[in-house]
Design a protein around this motif. Structure first.
Motif, mmCIF file in Angstrom:
data_model
loop_
_atom_site.group_PDB
_atom_site.id
_atom_site.type_symbol
_atom_site.label_atom_id
_atom_site.label_comp_id
_atom_site.label_asym_id
_atom_site.label_seq_id
_atom_site.Cartn_x
_atom_site.Cartn_y
_atom_site.Cartn_z
ATOM 1 N N VAL A 1 57.688 -28.739 128.180
ATOM 2 C CA VAL A 1 57.343 -28.455 129.612
ATOM 3 C C VAL A 1 57.956 -27.016 129.939
ATOM 4 O O VAL A 1 57.229 -26.061 130.599
ATOM 5 C CB VAL A 1 57.729 -29.346 130.791
ATOM 6 N N LEU A 2 59.331 -26.718 129.660
ATOM 7 C CA LEU A 2 60.066 -25.472 129.947
ATOM 8 C C LEU A 2 59.265 -24.519 129.083
ATOM 9 O O LEU A 2 58.984 -23.129 129.695
ATOM 10 C CB LEU A 2 61.596 -25.779 129.588
ATOM 11 N N ARG A 3 59.077 -24.547 127.911
ATOM 12 C CA ARG A 3 58.255 -23.471 127.235
ATOM 13 C C ARG A 3 56.766 -23.377 127.834
ATOM 14 O O ARG A 3 56.597 -21.823 127.782
ATOM 15 C CB ARG A 3 57.954 -24.104 125.878
ATOM 16 N N GLU A 4 56.171 -24.260 127.969
ATOM 17 C CA GLU A 4 54.956 -23.944 129.091
ATOM 18 C C GLU A 4 55.227 -22.997 130.266
ATOM 19 O O GLU A 4 54.359 -22.009 130.335
ATOM 20 C CB GLU A 4 54.337 -25.341 129.333
ATOM 21 N N GLN A 5 56.323 -23.311 130.858
ATOM 22 C CA GLN A 5 56.778 -22.627 132.281
ATOM 23 C C GLN A 5 56.829 -21.225 131.810
ATOM 24 O O GLN A 5 56.694 -20.341 132.357
ATOM 25 C CB GLN A 5 57.762 -23.166 132.764
ATOM 26 N N LEU A 6 57.608 -20.803 130.595
ATOM 27 C CA LEU A 6 57.738 -19.555 130.185
ATOM 28 C C LEU A 6 56.571 -18.924 129.689
ATOM 29 O O LEU A 6 56.586 -17.609 130.103
ATOM 30 C CB LEU A 6 58.923 -19.755 128.941
ATOM 31 N N TYR A 7 55.743 -19.627 129.150
ATOM 32 C CA TYR A 7 54.227 -19.089 128.885
ATOM 33 C C TYR A 7 53.720 -18.591 130.089
ATOM 34 O O TYR A 7 53.153 -17.236 130.201
ATOM 35 C CB TYR A 7 53.532 -19.934 127.921
ATOM 36 N N ARG A 8 53.709 -19.423 130.999
ATOM 37 C CA ARG A 8 52.920 -19.199 132.407
ATOM 38 C C ARG A 8 53.706 -18.058 132.969
ATOM 39 O O ARG A 8 52.978 -17.316 133.719
ATOM 40 C CB ARG A 8 53.028 -20.258 133.330
ATOM 41 N N GLN A 9 54.885 -17.969 133.089
ATOM 42 C CA GLN A 9 55.548 -16.853 133.694
ATOM 43 C C GLN A 9 55.481 -15.653 132.914
ATOM 44 O O GLN A 9 54.973 -14.378 133.794
ATOM 45 C CB GLN A 9 57.019 -17.266 133.464
ATOM 46 N N TYR B 1 55.004 -15.934 140.162
ATOM 47 C CA TYR B 1 55.085 -17.129 139.278
ATOM 48 C C TYR B 1 56.583 -18.010 139.987
ATOM 49 O O TYR B 1 57.443 -17.727 140.150
ATOM 50 C CB TYR B 1 55.318 -16.982 137.925
ATOM 51 N N VAL B 2 55.963 -19.342 140.425
ATOM 52 C CA VAL B 2 57.117 -20.222 140.945
ATOM 53 C C VAL B 2 57.085 -21.318 139.857
ATOM 54 O O VAL B 2 56.298 -22.166 139.823
ATOM 55 C CB VAL B 2 57.008 -20.691 142.371
ATOM 56 N N PRO B 3 58.506 -21.255 139.314
ATOM 57 C CA PRO B 3 58.456 -22.311 138.211
ATOM 58 C C PRO B 3 58.559 -23.623 138.714
ATOM 59 O O PRO B 3 59.109 -23.923 139.960
ATOM 60 C CB PRO B 3 59.755 -22.056 137.370
ATOM 61 N N ASP B 4 58.270 -24.780 138.328
ATOM 62 C CA ASP B 4 58.363 -26.012 138.666
ATOM 63 C C ASP B 4 59.543 -26.622 138.471
ATOM 64 O O ASP B 4 60.325 -26.247 137.432
ATOM 65 C CB ASP B 4 57.316 -26.964 137.894
#
Length: 115
Positions: A73-81, A91-94
């Motif tokens: 999930v954290l890797r996915e957030q880095l990708y989205r960021q 971008y606001v991370p979850d």
């Protein structure tokens, strides 16, 4: 001895060697019974240790699964960021907490062995 009484009742005569060998046989039986009880105790302890080990393995597997799920999930957030940054978007991370180490408490004995 019951054996000697029965032998006397039946009119059997036991010489000293026979009496000594009967006593030796009785001593060996007692020693064998004692050793059998000791082995049974050891087997119960081994079963208990195996049970603790199996529980620890299950716990560690669950911990590993939660850890890797959160890592994904954290890797996915880095990708989205990174994607938002390239698009100059906000971008606001979850707030993600899948893995909580306090959820995974192991026995003192297991934690001592793991260290």
């Amino acid at each position: 001895d019951d054996f000697h009484r029965e032998a006397a009742n039946e009119g059997l005569k036991l010489d000293e060697a026979q009496v000594g060998s009967e006593q030796a046989l009785e001593d060996m039986r007692d020693q064998g019974a004692s050793q059998l009880m000791a082995w049974e105790t050891r087997l119960l302890e081994a079963d208990d240790a195996k049970s603790k080990c199996d529980k620890a393995v299950q716990l560690l597997n669950a911990m590993r699964e939660a850890y890797f799920k959160e890592l994904g999930v954290l890797r996915e957030q880095l990708y989205r960021q990174d994607k938002a940054k390239k698009a100059r978007a906000l971008y606001v991370p979850d707030d993600v907490t899948i893995f909580d180490p306090s959820d995974y408490v192991v026995d003192d004995e297991v934690s001592r062995l793991v260290k």
